[in-house]
Motif scaffolding. Structure first.
Motif, mmCIF file in Angstrom:
data_model
loop_
_atom_site.group_PDB
_atom_site.id
_atom_site.type_symbol
_atom_site.label_atom_id
_atom_site.label_comp_id
_atom_site.label_asym_id
_atom_site.label_seq_id
_atom_site.Cartn_x
_atom_site.Cartn_y
_atom_site.Cartn_z
ATOM 1 N N ALA A 353 9.378 0.250 4.763
ATOM 2 C CA ALA A 353 10.174 -1.088 5.190
ATOM 3 C C ALA A 353 9.640 -1.663 4.385
ATOM 4 C CB ALA A 353 9.762 -1.212 6.630
ATOM 5 N N SER A 354 8.437 -1.434 3.409
ATOM 6 C CA SER A 354 7.528 -2.136 3.007
ATOM 7 C C SER A 354 8.721 -3.100 1.515
ATOM 8 C CB SER A 354 6.515 -1.616 1.518
ATOM 9 O OG SER A 354 5.436 -1.889 3.203
ATOM 10 N N VAL A 355 9.479 -2.122 0.928
ATOM 11 C CA VAL A 355 10.311 -2.196 -0.468
ATOM 12 C C VAL A 355 11.348 -3.508 0.138
ATOM 13 C CG1 VAL A 355 12.576 -1.983 -1.654
ATOM 14 C CG2 VAL A 355 10.671 -0.251 -0.937
ATOM 15 N N PHE A 356 12.018 -3.920 1.858
ATOM 16 C CA PHE A 356 12.620 -4.845 1.815
ATOM 17 C C PHE A 356 11.843 -5.840 2.104
ATOM 18 C CE2 PHE A 356 14.487 -1.620 4.564
ATOM 19 C CZ PHE A 356 15.560 -1.716 4.115
ATOM 20 N N ALA A 357 10.365 -5.793 1.893
ATOM 21 C CA ALA A 357 9.326 -7.541 1.946
ATOM 22 C C ALA A 357 9.217 -7.520 0.428
ATOM 23 C CB ALA A 357 8.394 -6.977 3.254
ATOM 24 N N MET A 358 9.165 -6.999 -0.348
ATOM 25 C CA MET A 358 9.029 -6.800 -1.602
ATOM 26 C C MET A 358 8.683 -8.239 -2.977
ATOM 27 S SD MET A 358 7.356 -3.908 -4.774
ATOM 28 C CE MET A 358 9.441 -3.624 -5.066
ATOM 29 N N PRO A 359 10.784 -8.461 -2.684
ATOM 30 C CA PRO A 359 10.914 -10.271 -3.482
ATOM 31 C C PRO A 359 10.515 -10.805 -2.693
ATOM 32 C CG PRO A 359 12.417 -8.214 -2.228
ATOM 33 C CD PRO A 359 11.063 -7.494 -1.928
ATOM 34 N N TYR A 360 10.099 -11.019 -1.508
ATOM 35 C CA TYR A 360 9.596 -12.021 -0.896
ATOM 36 C C TYR A 360 8.015 -12.840 -1.378
ATOM 37 C CZ TYR A 360 14.577 -11.477 1.371
ATOM 38 O OH TYR A 360 15.448 -11.130 1.179
ATOM 39 N N LYS A 361 7.556 -12.135 -1.057
ATOM 40 C CA LYS A 361 6.520 -11.978 -1.502
ATOM 41 C C LYS A 361 5.738 -11.437 -2.296
ATOM 42 C CE LYS A 361 4.810 -11.012 3.426
ATOM 43 N NZ LYS A 361 4.080 -10.359 4.803
ATOM 44 N N PHE A 362 6.035 -10.939 -3.484
ATOM 45 C CA PHE A 362 5.631 -11.515 -4.772
ATOM 46 C C PHE A 362 6.833 -10.250 -5.786
ATOM 47 C CE2 PHE A 362 2.182 -9.243 -2.355
ATOM 48 C CZ PHE A 362 1.220 -9.915 -3.392
ATOM 49 N N ASN A 364 8.271 -12.034 -9.049
ATOM 50 C CA ASN A 364 7.849 -11.669 -9.991
ATOM 51 C C ASN A 364 7.234 -10.240 -10.259
ATOM 52 O OD1 ASN A 364 8.626 -14.901 -10.505
ATOM 53 N ND2 ASN A 364 6.135 -15.305 -10.106
ATOM 54 N N SER A 365 6.293 -10.167 -9.999
ATOM 55 C CA SER A 365 5.818 -8.420 -9.921
ATOM 56 C C SER A 365 6.988 -8.006 -9.654
ATOM 57 C CB SER A 365 4.699 -8.061 -9.097
ATOM 58 O OG SER A 365 3.653 -9.562 -9.600
ATOM 59 N N TYR A 366 8.437 -7.619 -9.010
ATOM 60 C CA TYR A 366 9.297 -7.081 -8.296
ATOM 61 C C TYR A 366 10.291 -6.704 -9.443
ATOM 62 C CZ TYR A 366 13.074 -4.574 -5.374
ATOM 63 O OH TYR A 366 13.426 -4.324 -4.792
ATOM 64 N N LYS A 367 10.406 -7.873 -10.266
ATOM 65 C CA LYS A 367 11.567 -8.127 -11.452
ATOM 66 C C LYS A 367 10.908 -7.923 -12.654
ATOM 67 C CE LYS A 367 13.474 -13.036 -9.622
ATOM 68 N NZ LYS A 367 13.735 -14.094 -9.615
ATOM 69 N N THR A 368 9.705 -7.893 -12.954
ATOM 70 C CA THR A 368 8.867 -7.171 -13.962
ATOM 71 C C THR A 368 8.449 -5.819 -13.607
ATOM 72 O OG1 THR A 368 7.237 -8.582 -13.722
ATOM 73 C CG2 THR A 368 8.698 -9.510 -15.003
ATOM 74 N N SER A 369 8.954 -5.144 -12.925
ATOM 75 C CA SER A 369 8.007 -3.937 -13.130
ATOM 76 C C SER A 369 8.665 -2.784 -13.256
ATOM 77 C CB SER A 369 8.586 -2.927 -11.549
ATOM 78 O OG SER A 369 9.499 -3.104 -11.329
ATOM 79 N N PHE A 370 8.335 -1.956 -14.294
ATOM 80 C CA PHE A 370 9.299 -0.377 -14.918
ATOM 81 C C PHE A 370 10.703 -0.289 -14.582
ATOM 82 C CE2 PHE A 370 9.243 3.802 -16.027
ATOM 83 C CZ PHE A 370 9.807 3.573 -16.996
ATOM 84 N N LEU A 371 10.282 -0.228 -13.360
ATOM 85 C CA LEU A 371 11.783 0.800 -12.678
ATOM 86 C C LEU A 371 12.725 -0.949 -11.786
ATOM 87 C CD1 LEU A 371 10.636 3.120 -10.165
ATOM 88 C CD2 LEU A 371 11.199 3.482 -12.114
ATOM 89 N N LYS A 372 13.226 -1.593 -12.921
ATOM 90 C CA LYS A 372 13.790 -2.898 -12.583
ATOM 91 C C LYS A 372 15.789 -2.110 -12.367
ATOM 92 C CE LYS A 372 12.142 -5.075 -16.503
ATOM 93 N NZ LYS A 372 11.732 -4.445 -16.864
ATOM 94 N N ILE A 373 15.371 -2.467 -11.493
ATOM 95 C CA ILE A 373 16.652 -1.846 -10.007
ATOM 96 C C ILE A 373 17.325 -3.202 -9.533
ATOM 97 C CG2 ILE A 373 17.647 0.275 -9.030
ATOM 98 C CD1 ILE A 373 15.657 2.156 -9.990
ATOM 99 N N PRO A 374 18.349 -2.921 -9.179
ATOM 100 C CA PRO A 374 18.753 -3.890 -8.364
ATOM 101 C C PRO A 374 18.260 -3.823 -6.365
ATOM 102 C CG PRO A 374 21.044 -3.588 -9.200
ATOM 103 C CD PRO A 374 19.582 -2.091 -9.503
ATOM 104 N N HIS A 375 17.920 -4.778 -6.302
ATOM 105 C CA HIS A 375 17.963 -4.972 -5.029
ATOM 106 C C HIS A 375 18.477 -4.380 -3.647
ATOM 107 C CE1 HIS A 375 14.379 -5.515 -2.157
ATOM 108 N NE2 HIS A 375 15.567 -6.473 -1.195
ATOM 109 N N TRP A 376 19.413 -4.674 -4.372
ATOM 110 C CA TRP A 376 20.241 -3.689 -2.880
ATOM 111 C C TRP A 376 20.786 -2.765 -3.182
ATOM 112 C CZ3 TRP A 376 24.468 -0.796 -3.872
ATOM 113 C CH2 TRP A 376 24.973 -0.967 -5.592
ATOM 114 N N ILE A 377 20.298 -1.860 -4.520
ATOM 115 C CA ILE A 377 20.312 -0.435 -4.565
ATOM 116 C C ILE A 377 19.151 0.531 -3.587
ATOM 117 C CG2 ILE A 377 20.527 1.964 -6.173
ATOM 118 C CD1 ILE A 377 22.239 -0.251 -7.795
ATOM 119 N N ASN A 378 17.911 -0.418 -4.358
ATOM 120 C CA ASN A 378 16.845 -0.222 -3.613
ATOM 121 C C ASN A 378 16.586 -0.176 -1.885
ATOM 122 O OD1 ASN A 378 15.542 -0.116 -5.951
ATOM 123 N ND2 ASN A 378 14.339 -2.227 -6.297
#
Length: 462
Positions: A353-362, A364-378
């Motif tokens: 469930a943490s994956v759902f919250a990450m783009p709202y709380k962090f 920029n870290s999410y966008k620049t992470s090594f695994l650059k995968i669209p959020h909807w796929i995650n």
């Protein structure tokens, strides 16, 4: 204190050694008897796909927000402290029971060489040995792991290549024969535990070089390599001994085609070292989780004490003490495997469930992470992984005995009582709000978010 961090190469070997352990030697005969010899090869391939789906959400989280304690930290900071608390207690069960599984399996194979020594004595002794090794820090543990994994792969290679020429059933026959889907699900629920292990790296992220990149790479390489090796090992096992209901352990099969000297090497260099590499990794993994929870106040302050080697010494001893207590209390290998599998499967969706919250709380870290995968796929992977975890968990649940249910229910009741009084004690006696502490962002994540923001701004200006 500056802790020496381990490299990508050591991460890969640590991951492989963590995966190839007690589970494959303990659960392969059990899984074969559930699904039948004809389904075991495909079972390991399917189980590896499930492991990728199940672990991928955690990899996404670790790639963006690495931290010792991994899933506990993500749940408390991204979802809610109570979700993290449930996970922390799950880790007490899963961690100690996994080490118990490994130690008991080690004792089973050790007894083939030295039959006069009681198994429980051997299991306790090997737990204590690797407890001491872990106390010397992750760098020393990694060096021990690298040596053990090299010998381990040589022993398993001998089993596969020597056994392949002694099979009486072809690989095509094994794969082509029908199997019952419901039995396959149950077997996969057990086999997936044989392929999980590289996620140990996520729990020691603060002690790894460039963790956001190196951990996902090490996980992918280690899991794919091991899945192929397991499939080959499974084929040799049922190909050499198609009357698979007589297979109690892999040494029973190995003695049919290995010389006495090679059999001893397979048992000592293969089965025994496979177990100790997993014990080494499991103590590393779960002690860091206990440490992170203690840092927030859930467990006593002594659990988060760091020794002179940079290791959470008391946390390591806590994990091992509970393991030893479980073993001397009379738990057998089947009980331990079942108790471990249920929290690991049925409660995994809490972590995802943490994956759902990450783009709202962090973000920029999410966008620049090594695994650059669209959020909807995650998010889609999280949903699929959660559904599979619940499905496989329900099938494993059917394998459990009443005493296993009773032990698990009693544990969660005690955990609830402990947490209630721990929160009350800290607030009334020390003026410390444990729940508020768990909600505080982890300082390295704040710095990481700021650096990511600057990186994105720089790209935008260019």
């Amino acid at each position: 204190m500056e802790v020496k961090k381990i490299s990508l190469f050591s991460c890969i070997l640590m991951g492989i050694g963590s995966i190839i352990g007690a589970s494959v030697f303990a659960t392969t005969p059990i899984a074969i008897k559930i699904v039948g010899g004809n389904g075991i090869v495909l079972g390991f391939i399917f189980a590896s796909i499930f492991v990728f789906l199940k672990t991928f959400p955690e990899m996404v989280l670790t790639s963006a927000l690495p931290a010792n304690g991994a899933s506990y930290m993500h749940l408390t900071r991204l979802i809610h402290p109570y979700a993290g608390i449930v996970h922390a207690f799950n880790q007490l069960v899963i961690g100690t029971m996994k080490v118990a599984t490994m130690a008991l399996t080690f004792a089973t194979y050790f007894k083939m060489i030295f039959p006069s020594i009681p198994e429980v004595v051997v299991a306790v002794a090997i737990t204590l040995i690797f407890t001491v090794i872990s106390l010397y820090g992750i760098s020393f543990s990694a060096k021990v792991q690298n040596i053990c994994v090299g010998i381990l792969l040589a022993a398993l290679g001998i089993y596969v290549f020597s056994g392949w020429g002694n099979t009486v059933v072809s690989l095509q026959e094994v794969i082509a024969t029908n199997f019952e889907l419901t039995k396959m699900w149950a077997a996969m629920g057990i086999m997936h535990g044989s392929l999980i292990g590289a996620n140990v790296l996520m729990y020691a992220a603060d002690e790894i070089e460039n963790p956001g990149k190196n951990i996902p790479i090490a996980f992918a390489v280690g899991t794919v390599f091991t899945a192929v090796l397991y499939a080959a090992l499974a084929y040799v096992t049922v190909g050499v001994m198609p009357n698979f209901y007589q297979i109690d352990n892999l040494a029973t099969v190995a003695e049919k085609f290995l010389s006495p000297a090679m059999l001893v090497f397979f048992i000592s260099g293969g089965a025994l070292l496979a177990v100790v590499t997993s014990i080494n990794s499991a103590i590393l993994m779960f002690s860091r989780s206990h440490f992170a929870a203690a840092r927030d106040g859930l467990f006593p302050d002594a659990i988060m004490k760091i020794n002179k080697h940079g290791a959470p010494g008391n946390s390591i001893w806590l994990n091992s003490a509970i393991t030893i207590l479980a073993m001397i209390s009379g738990f057998n290998l089947t009980d331990v495997i079942n108790i471990t599998a249920i929290p690991g499967l049925l409660l995994s969706p809490i972590i995802f469930a943490s994956v759902f919250a990450m783009p709202y709380k962090f973000p920029n870290s999410y966008k620049t992470s090594f695994l650059k995968i669209p959020h909807w796929i995650n998010c889609l992977i999280v949903i699929v992984a959660s559904a599979l975890s619940l499905l496989l968990g329900s099938y494993v649940l059917q394998q459990m005995q009443p005493k296993n249910y009773m032990i698990m229910i009693a544990f969660y009741i005690l955990a609830f009582i402990y947490t209630y009084f721990r929160i009350k004690y800290l607030k009334d006696k020390k003026g410390f709000d444990m729940i508020a502490k768990m909600k505080e962002p982890y300082q390295p994540w704040i710095a990481r978010e700021q650096a990511a923001s600057e990186k994105l701004s720089s790209k935008g200006n260019n």
